[in-house]
Design a protein around this motif. Structure first.
Motif, PDB file in Angstrom:
ATOM      1  N   TYR A 129       0.847  -1.188   0.000  1.00  0.00           N
ATOM      2  CA  TYR A 129       0.000   0.000   0.000  1.00  0.00           C
ATOM      3  C   TYR A 129       0.880   1.234   0.000  1.00  0.00           C
ATOM      4  O   TYR A 129       1.904   1.236   0.683  1.00  0.00           O
ATOM      5  N   PRO A 130       0.577   2.288  -0.736  1.00  0.00           N
ATOM      6  CA  PRO A 130      -0.618   2.499  -1.550  1.00  0.00           C
ATOM      7  C   PRO A 130      -0.762   1.457  -2.665  1.00  0.00           C
ATOM      8  O   PRO A 130       0.210   0.857  -3.098  1.00  0.00           O
TER       9      PRO A 130
ATOM     10  N   PRO B 148       6.890  -0.921  -9.063  1.00  0.00           N
ATOM     11  CA  PRO B 148       5.467  -0.963  -9.398  1.00  0.00           C
ATOM     12  C   PRO B 148       4.969   0.380  -9.923  1.00  0.00           C
ATOM     13  O   PRO B 148       5.638   1.408  -9.814  1.00  0.00           O
ATOM     14  N   THR B 149       3.764   0.348 -10.478  1.00  0.00           N
ATOM     15  CA  THR B 149       3.036   1.560 -10.846  1.00  0.00           C
ATOM     16  C   THR B 149       1.962   1.783  -9.799  1.00  0.00           C
ATOM     17  O   THR B 149       1.204   0.860  -9.473  1.00  0.00           O
ATOM     18  N   PHE B 150       1.883   2.993  -9.259  1.00  0.00           N
ATOM     19  CA  PHE B 150       0.919   3.271  -8.201  1.00  0.00           C
ATOM     20  C   PHE B 150      -0.396   3.751  -8.782  1.00  0.00           C
ATOM     21  O   PHE B 150      -0.433   4.511  -9.759  1.00  0.00           O
ATOM     22  N   ASN B 151      -1.473   3.298  -8.194  1.00  0.00           N
ATOM     23  CA  ASN B 151      -2.813   3.707  -8.591  1.00  0.00           C
ATOM     24  C   ASN B 151      -2.971   5.215  -8.356  1.00  0.00           C
ATOM     25  O   ASN B 151      -2.763   5.702  -7.249  1.00  0.00           O
TER      26      ASN B 151
ATOM     27  N   LYS C 241      -2.615   8.743  -5.115  1.00  0.00           N
ATOM     28  CA  LYS C 241      -1.391   9.543  -5.246  1.00  0.00           C
ATOM     29  C   LYS C 241      -1.318  10.642  -4.190  1.00  0.00           C
ATOM     30  O   LYS C 241      -0.243  10.972  -3.685  1.00  0.00           O
ATOM     31  N   ALA C 242      -2.465  11.206  -3.812  1.00  0.00           N
ATOM     32  CA  ALA C 242      -2.505  12.311  -2.858  1.00  0.00           C
ATOM     33  C   ALA C 242      -2.023  11.886  -1.466  1.00  0.00           C
ATOM     34  O   ALA C 242      -1.687  12.747  -0.638  1.00  0.00           O
TER      35      ALA C 242
ATOM     36  N   GLY D 105       5.168   6.743   1.789  1.00  0.00           N
ATOM     37  CA  GLY D 105       6.459   6.156   1.454  1.00  0.00           C
ATOM     38  C   GLY D 105       6.331   4.708   1.018  1.00  0.00           C
ATOM     39  O   GLY D 105       5.464   3.979   1.499  1.00  0.00           O
ATOM     40  N   TRP D 106       7.165   4.287   0.099  1.00  0.00           N
ATOM     41  CA  TRP D 106       7.187   2.905  -0.369  1.00  0.00           C
ATOM     42  C   TRP D 106       8.394   2.187   0.200  1.00  0.00           C
ATOM     43  O   TRP D 106       8.367   1.036   0.544  1.00  0.00           O
TER      44      TRP D 106
END
Length: 256
Positions: free
Chosen positions: A169-170, A243-246, A250-251, A255-256
């Motif tokens: 997550y996100p 990855p590509t984040f949804n 985005k708002a 942190g990943w």
């Protein structure tokens, strides 16, 4: 999208997911190896393979080498993993009353090096502690990646979630197929894994298949620790890097 109910495992090797069970889109086989006492398993398949020790005490044997390793609870102990190219004969000797390993296999004609990976190679990386009130805090252990083995067709790692935390997550996605395998401590724990718009109950020793560019976050119930093995199959000319984040999330600026 699919959930595998795979408890209990039979002693020996158990195929969990992959083309041999009709999951052609995965392009890799995922299995579970249970060794009881002084039992032995051998594998010389014509595939790239990774043998990840989840718990127990075993000796890995390959190309004239022998290395005995042991691992306690995954929450507290890092991974040992033998990674070999196609055709190399591997022998795994069990020593404990019960040892568990995950087995990952895929086609790969590249001349990979044989590697015995240790906790020093897959160090704990803590993520998410400083964002979203710590609700996504987790420990990530990268075992096989494009950074460490660019000729591999596998990406392999572990994630440890504290009780009540979210992982993956996100929401994110990628075109490469993936399998998540879950364990819990205590073993009667549970969680939820989302794959796209589907929510799956995850319990000890269950797995989820992820394909079709689906978002795949997961969460662990309060009072339990969650362990997951994630294995991604690189695509020809398109290996997994990140990855590509949804865009919907985005708002959050998490942190990943």
């Amino acid at each position: 999208m699919k959930k595998y109910n795979i408890t209990p495992f039979r002693p020996g090797y158990n195929t969990v997911a992959g083309p041999s069970l009709g999951d052609d889109e995965l392009q890799m086989e995922f299995g579970f190896l249970a060794l009881a006492g002084k039992t032995v398993y051998e594998n010389a398949q014509p595939f790239e393979r990774a043998f990840l020790l989840i718990c127990g005490d075993v000796t890995f044997c390959w190309e004239g080498r022998r290395e005995r390793v042991s691992r306690g609870l995954w929450r507290d102990c890092g991974p040992y993993c033998l990674h070999v190219p196609a055709g190399v004969r591997v022998r795994i000797e069990g020593h404990a009353d019960h040892s568990e390993l995950s087995v990952h296999q895929t086609e790969n004609e590249n001349a990979l090096p044989c590697r015995m990976l240790t906790p020093a190679d897959a160090k704990d990386v803590r993520r998410g502690a400083d964002t979203l009130e710590g609700s996504t805090e987790r420990i990530v252990r990268d075992i096989i990646s494009q950074d460490t083995c660019p000729d591999s067709n596998l990406v392999l790692g572990e994630v440890i979630l504290k009780p009540g935390r979210w992982g993956g997550y996100p929401n994110h996605y990628h075109p490469q197929p993936e399998v998540f395998f879950f364990k819990y401590y205590p073993e009667n724990g549970f969680g939820i894994a989302n794959v796209g718009d589907q929510a799956y109950l995850t319990t000890n020793n269950t797995a989820v298949k992820i394909t079709e560019n689906c978002d795949h976050p997961c969460v662990c119930a309060p009072g339990y620790w969650q362990y997951s093995i994630w294995c991604i199959r690189n695509l020809p000319g398109n290996p997994y890097i990140k990855p590509t984040f949804n865009e919907r999330f985005k708002a959050l600026n998490a942190g990943w």
